[in-house]
Design a protein around this motif. Sequence first.
Motif, mmCIF file in Angstrom:
data_model
loop_
_atom_site.group_PDB
_atom_site.id
_atom_site.type_symbol
_atom_site.label_atom_id
_atom_site.label_comp_id
_atom_site.label_asym_id
_atom_site.label_seq_id
_atom_site.Cartn_x
_atom_site.Cartn_y
_atom_site.Cartn_z
ATOM 1 N N SER A 279 -19.790 10.726 88.459
ATOM 2 C CA SER A 279 -19.064 11.933 88.030
ATOM 3 C C SER A 279 -20.020 13.098 87.752
ATOM 4 O O SER A 279 -19.619 14.100 87.162
ATOM 5 C CB SER A 279 -18.236 11.633 86.777
ATOM 6 N N ALA A 282 -19.171 16.888 88.404
ATOM 7 C CA ALA A 282 -18.252 17.522 87.450
ATOM 8 C C ALA A 282 -19.011 17.982 86.210
ATOM 9 O O ALA A 282 -18.784 19.087 85.683
ATOM 10 C CB ALA A 282 -17.140 16.548 87.067
ATOM 11 N N PHE A 283 -19.902 17.153 85.741
ATOM 12 C CA PHE A 283 -20.701 17.512 84.558
ATOM 13 C C PHE A 283 -21.502 18.788 84.831
ATOM 14 O O PHE A 283 -21.481 19.734 84.045
ATOM 15 C CB PHE A 283 -21.646 16.345 84.233
ATOM 16 N N GLY A 286 -19.598 21.821 85.167
ATOM 17 C CA GLY A 286 -19.210 22.206 83.810
ATOM 18 C C GLY A 286 -20.308 23.046 83.158
ATOM 19 O O GLY A 286 -20.031 24.036 82.463
ATOM 20 N N TYR A 371 -13.990 23.772 85.672
ATOM 21 C CA TYR A 371 -14.759 22.700 85.034
ATOM 22 C C TYR A 371 -14.968 22.991 83.546
ATOM 23 O O TYR A 371 -16.069 23.236 83.082
ATOM 24 C CB TYR A 371 -16.094 22.522 85.754
ATOM 25 N N VAL A 376 -14.458 18.125 81.940
ATOM 26 C CA VAL A 376 -15.686 17.326 82.038
ATOM 27 C C VAL A 376 -15.486 16.018 81.268
ATOM 28 O O VAL A 376 -15.815 14.925 81.765
ATOM 29 C CB VAL A 376 -16.901 18.130 81.497
ATOM 30 N N CYS A 380 -15.785 12.652 83.249
ATOM 31 C CA CYS A 380 -17.088 11.987 83.021
ATOM 32 C C CYS A 380 -17.049 11.000 81.855
ATOM 33 O O CYS A 380 -17.911 10.116 81.764
ATOM 34 C CB CYS A 380 -18.172 13.020 82.724
ATOM 35 N N PHE A 387 -21.520 17.186 75.460
ATOM 36 C CA PHE A 387 -21.602 18.072 76.627
ATOM 37 C C PHE A 387 -21.989 19.487 76.199
ATOM 38 O O PHE A 387 -22.895 20.108 76.771
ATOM 39 C CB PHE A 387 -20.264 18.067 77.378
ATOM 40 N N HIS A 850 -16.424 18.250 92.710
ATOM 41 C CA HIS A 850 -16.374 16.834 92.318
ATOM 42 C C HIS A 850 -15.344 16.096 93.164
ATOM 43 O O HIS A 850 -14.174 16.487 93.230
ATOM 44 C CB HIS A 850 -15.986 16.670 90.841
#
Length: 1016
Positions: A279, A282-283, A286, A371, A376, A380, A387, A850
Amino acid sequence: MQVNRRSFFKICAGGMAGTSLALLGFTPLPAAGAIRQYKLLRGRETRNNCTYCSVGCGMLIYSLGDGAKNAVSSIYHIEGDPDHPVSRGSLCPKGAGVLDYIHSKQRLKYPEYRAPGSDRWQRISWEEAFTRIARLMKDDRDANFQIRNAAGVTVNRWLTTGMLCSSAASNETGLLDQKFARALGMLAIDNQARLCHGSTVSALAPTFGRGAMTNNWTDIKNANLILIMGGNPAEAHPVGFKWVTEAKIRNGAKVVVVDPRFNRSAAMADLYAPIRAGSDAAFLMGVVNYLLTYEHVQWEYVRNFTNAVLIVSENYAFDEGLFSGYDAATRQYDKTGWQYERDEQGHARRDDSLSHPRCVLNLLKTHASRYTPELVHRICGTSQEDFLQICQLLAETSVADRTASILYALGWTHHSNGSQIIRAAAIVQLLLGNIGMMGGGINALRGHSNVQGFTDLGLLSQSLPGYLTLPSEKQTTLESYLQQVTPGGILPDQVNYWQNTPKFFVSLMKSFYGDRAQKENSWGFDWLPKWDKNYDCLTQAEMMTQGKLNGYLIQGFNPLAAFPDKNKAIRAFSTLKYMVVIDPLSTETASFWQRHDEFNDVDPAAIQTEVFRLPSSCFAEEEGAVANSSRCLQWHWAAAEPPGEALHDGRILGNIFLRLRELYRREGGTAPEPLLAMNWDYSDPWSPAPEEVARENNGKALADIVDAEGRVILKKGQQINSFAELRDDGTTACACWIYAGSWTESGNQMARRDNADPSGLGAVNGWAWAWPLNRRILYNRASADAQGKAWDPRRPLLEWNGQRWQGLDVPDYPVTAPPQQKIGPFIMLPDGMGHLFALDKLSDGPFPEHYEPMESPIGTNPLHPAVVYSPVARLFKADAAALGRADRFPCVATTYSITELFRHWTKHALLNAIAQPEQFVEIGAELAAEKGIKAGDWVRVSSKRGYIKAKAVVTKRLRRLPIDGKMVDTIGIPCHWGFEGSAKKGFLANTLTPSVGDANSQTPEYKAFLVNVERI
Ligand code: SF4
């Protein structure tokens, strides 16, 4: 008085009386073990580098034998080289055990042969092996070689025999591989890079211009923040990791680790955040969203040095998971809309105010805006708090005098969207102004010791040395090829260094074909094989299962353990007519036909493949250069001869090559011309000397070379100093243009050993030689502002002094071009700018997105449920049927490496096998409790493709994470054991992994797939 040693020490232990006896001369009789000279005294010391990972630690090898003719050397001790600027005398457990690799019981000592259907090896002579291999190759080539394709275009290709090349042999072996394979017309050639860092090249080259680690090991100490994600250097690159600790201690750097496992790097981190495997895009998107939303952006850098200000064509769009131009039938994009809008002169339009809705920055803002921290967390499993804390730490480096270094490895590359994960990280670093800076960069931590070199030398299906592209069958003439691969200008007055492609290519042709390459025959263009598609190793395995590949040459590579889906690999190899394995060790691949109980459950009688096992030298027995992760070419010397009848790789290749030529001369056959045209005029063509090949890699003048003013800058025959001296008129020869400067008239630059670091900033420029032109930090012009002043006066990497650029590094920029000329710092890209928008250079989109791993624990994509997976990922029909679903295989599995073992090599080294003797898998405590699994229990881990059995290590390092409303467990699968070696027999971990690949690099997805686990 006579005493023996034992009683003497008893007396001494009694105190003063004993000591006095010694003083009076009553010393013990000499014992055999007592009179021992310092063990290194009689040894010959030889400099070398560790053969395992790409830190490239320096080694001192001690051998007995005085080097006299016919004297046999024996290596008896190895230790770290204290002069080495990166390793400074250290070796990790792998390097420390390397003596046991050199003397492993599994070292091959003589050639062996396995007849079709046989269940045993038989010893044969080299003569028998070479003669039979040459015969098999010639027969297959004669029967299947394509001179022309269906359209009548000359393609000169041989598709029915493939070749896998090493990743630890020297660059000189690499060039011989390249010449050997292309002379024969092979296209199905590949190397380990495909299975590890292929995605790095696919991502970084379109973003910055070169597909390599931007900075270097020692520079990591200059970072203020280090983000380790998609890698675990404390475990996989332990000596390189010392520069992370240096940054912490000396620079007060913060270290952040984001990983599915609380690993050894995490143990050293200031902040650890768990993430679900697969994932990462996506992080990182973000993070991009956070930086843009809160304007934590190095604006001056972004405006001047990135393509943020350029306007994108209105034909570009992104909607519900698909970019514009998608064709569901072919599973490919038509990328023509992924371009800049052009003005009347053909230049990209720009909007320096950044207000145009289709300028790159605004498109990126829109793309990234989805995102959010909530999303996230949903994808994730990382908490929003963690995060946001990481976002904040990264944001702090958006100022001019703070930098973040991002370290990653296979945790990012081993995904079906691996290239886009790396792209997302690159975008983060561009927004923060951290590229070209000391202590910054995207630092791709390469795995194998020379996987960088083998990639540089183009040992991939569609490549040539120096990242030149092999011509395709659509490029029917030299002119059409050069016209298509040489980029035109996008913005006025930019360097656009690839505009020199004709000089690099013609010089390569002169190196390949010598006097036979003339302008009249387009420098031998027709002799090169022309591709119709990519014959990467996933394709090769698929071709084998369809009976389309007959022969396979495998050098220093263990594809049975490395290809995804081991059972498919067995099926594939079983269809081959012949397999030739060149390796120092007995590998699972060479023994694929041998039954080893459950570990390799095959019937030898049913496998009709002829197999040759040819013993080759290892690193300690060869001379040459290897390129470490920092692009640094380090020369090493042989400390001993290979054991038994083993031969150097070059001698093995030379023997097969010359025998094939002889057969063609004697018998004739199909298309002998390309084979006979290839230059192989070494002093000893049967065993080309590394020095000769290294000089060939560098290149030389074939006539006097003059500069623009008519001054002779090189005399005919002299080694060139720089690729700037290359010509496209046939007056220079150069096998690998990026290596120009590595062996000049001043000698072998790769053997330099000046470890001085006058600035104290880790700029050790006198040690060995880094491509290109000994630059240690790529894109270093970006370390200074638009006026040429260093962004950070404490770390002035490069500055404009009014006349020229000068500083701690070789300028990656025209040395006398003043800042006012506004030449972009990314000189390999046509617009000179770092690419936030990658144009049409990636197969799966100009911005990262993602997509779920092909085996997803949630089976949906919270961003766009209609497009769950990468719509263009490499996936063959038969492999699609072998994908599992979460109802039967509910856990995410991820493979990884451990400190004591390196891939599947170190299980042959006794010390390492003792340290980690037995296969295990790592299971989170919550899952283990639910399944009744205790530490040390045997478990069976199964995927849709097969199963492995291993001991359970129950741990809190793997957390259960909430993903899209569902709790998901992760299983850790170290990938080191097999059915050959000194460790206990184990299952090959790739039995479990799916045969799917990244759309750009075809690198398989080893890091996120679905399994079930049961106690047995
Ligand atoms: S494996 Fe890597 S870190 Fe360990 S000694 Fe070898 S080069 Fe150094």
